[in-house]
Design a protein around this motif. Structure first.
Motif, PDB file in Angstrom:
ATOM      1  N   UNK A   1       0.815  -1.216   0.000  1.00 13.87           N
ATOM      2  CA  UNK A   1       0.000   0.000   0.000  1.00 13.87           C
ATOM      3  C   UNK A   1       0.846   1.263   0.000  1.00 13.87           C
ATOM      4  N   UNK A   2       1.891   1.281   0.811  1.00 15.64           N
ATOM      5  CA  UNK A   2       2.794   2.438   0.848  1.00 15.64           C
ATOM      6  C   UNK A   2       3.477   2.607  -0.510  1.00 15.64           C
ATOM      7  N   UNK A   3       3.954   1.499  -1.075  1.00 16.67           N
ATOM      8  CA  UNK A   3       4.601   1.564  -2.385  1.00 16.67           C
ATOM      9  C   UNK A   3       3.656   2.060  -3.462  1.00 16.67           C
ATOM     10  N   UNK A   4       2.403   1.634  -3.394  1.00 14.27           N
ATOM     11  CA  UNK A   4       1.393   2.081  -4.355  1.00 14.27           C
ATOM     12  C   UNK A   4       1.209   3.597  -4.283  1.00 14.27           C
ATOM     13  N   UNK A   5       1.148   4.125  -3.059  1.00 15.25           N
ATOM     14  CA  UNK A   5       1.003   5.579  -2.901  1.00 15.25           C
ATOM     15  C   UNK A   5       2.195   6.330  -3.497  1.00 15.25           C
TER      16      UNK A   5
ATOM     17  N   UNK B   1      13.361   4.851  -9.067  1.00 11.70           N
ATOM     18  CA  UNK B   1      14.675   4.231  -9.242  1.00 11.70           C
ATOM     19  C   UNK B   1      15.786   4.944  -8.486  1.00 11.70           C
ATOM     20  N   UNK B   2      15.537   6.093  -7.986  1.00 14.40           N
ATOM     21  CA  UNK B   2      16.595   6.806  -7.262  1.00 14.40           C
ATOM     22  C   UNK B   2      16.127   8.185  -6.868  1.00 14.40           C
ATOM     23  N   UNK B   3      17.043   8.938  -6.340  1.00 13.16           N
ATOM     24  CA  UNK B   3      16.751  10.298  -5.958  1.00 13.16           C
ATOM     25  C   UNK B   3      16.101  10.398  -4.587  1.00 13.16           C
ATOM     26  N   UNK B   4      15.618  11.585  -4.295  1.00 12.92           N
ATOM     27  CA  UNK B   4      15.039  11.874  -2.979  1.00 12.92           C
ATOM     28  C   UNK B   4      13.788  11.044  -2.712  1.00 12.92           C
TER      29      UNK B   4
ATOM     30  N   UNK C   1      10.725   6.927   0.213  1.00 11.56           N
ATOM     31  CA  UNK C   1      10.012   5.653   0.200  1.00 11.56           C
ATOM     32  C   UNK C   1      10.604   4.695   1.234  1.00 11.56           C
ATOM     33  N   UNK C   2      11.925   4.615   1.282  1.00 18.22           N
ATOM     34  CA  UNK C   2      12.577   3.744   2.263  1.00 18.22           C
ATOM     35  C   UNK C   2      12.216   4.154   3.688  1.00 18.22           C
ATOM     36  N   UNK C   3      12.202   5.443   3.949  1.00 17.33           N
ATOM     37  CA  UNK C   3      11.836   5.943   5.280  1.00 17.33           C
ATOM     38  C   UNK C   3      10.370   5.639   5.590  1.00 17.33           C
TER      39      UNK C   3
ATOM     40  N   UNK D   1       6.281   2.551   8.480  1.00 17.21           N
ATOM     41  CA  UNK D   1       5.109   1.661   8.486  1.00 17.21           C
ATOM     42  C   UNK D   1       5.389   0.418   9.318  1.00 17.21           C
ATOM     43  N   UNK D   2       6.590  -0.128   9.200  1.00 21.78           N
ATOM     44  CA  UNK D   2       7.000  -1.303   9.975  1.00 21.78           C
ATOM     45  C   UNK D   2       6.968  -0.993  11.465  1.00 21.78           C
ATOM     46  N   UNK D   3       7.565   0.117  11.821  1.00 17.61           N
ATOM     47  CA  UNK D   3       7.603   0.530  13.220  1.00 17.61           C
ATOM     48  C   UNK D   3       6.198   0.823  13.751  1.00 17.61           C
TER      49      UNK D   3
END
Length: 158
Positions: free
Chosen positions: A33-37, A48-51, A56-58, A63-65
């Motif tokens: 869901x987060x990736x979809x957003x 593929x990169x950049x800010x 997205x990683x953060x 979301x995990x936390x």
């Protein structure tokens, strides 16, 4: 959530692993869901990169936390733990505070990263606790019954 240590015992490893597997599937759905957003924010293009990639990683880490902090503090169980009648509490059987849940999550992440050592530690511990339970002063318990009755068992008021 009331004190649970009076009628609970330490959680068996297989139930603990089953709850982890169940929660991993639920967490994967949250991450999708987060990736979809983020794909929507990127106008349907791959990130593929950049800010935006770092953002997205953060967001995935947050979301995990949030998943664990919410369930551990509000219900004392994640959905996987509920399915296997497990509950987490502090050493005195009280519900976790946000700070204690954060400490447990961080300790679990750090100690389980090297080949799951934090989880397998329970075989060396006299009380059968994981390393992250020892460090965070929390415990995982097997409940004798599910504290949330099913819909069939609830009395219906007419």
């Amino acid at each position: 959530m009331p004190l649970i240590i009076d009628d609970a015992r330490p959680a068996p490893l297989m139930r603990h692993l089953a709850a982890i597997a169940y929660d991993t599937m639920l967490l994967a759905a949250c991450w999708i869901g987060v990736g979809f957003l983020f794909i929507i924010l990127n106008k349907g293009e791959a990130i593929t990169g950049g800010a935006l990639h770092y953002l997205l990683q953060a967001a995935l880490l947050a979301a995990w936390l949030a998943f664990y902090i919410y369930f551990w503090t509000q219900q004392g169980q994640t959905l996987g733990m509920r399915a296997w009648r497990l509950a987490v509490a502090d050493e005195n059987g009280r519900p976790l505070t946000t700070a204690l849940a954060l400490k447990r999550w961080c300790c679990a992440l750090i100690t389980c990263a090297p080949a799951g050592i934090g989880l397998w530690w329970r075989y060396l511990d006299v009380d059968g606790c994981t390393l992250y339970d020892r460090l965070s002063r929390t415990r995982l318990y097997l409940l004798p019954t599910n504290p949330y009755p099913s819909a069939k068992k609830r009395k219906r008021h007419v």
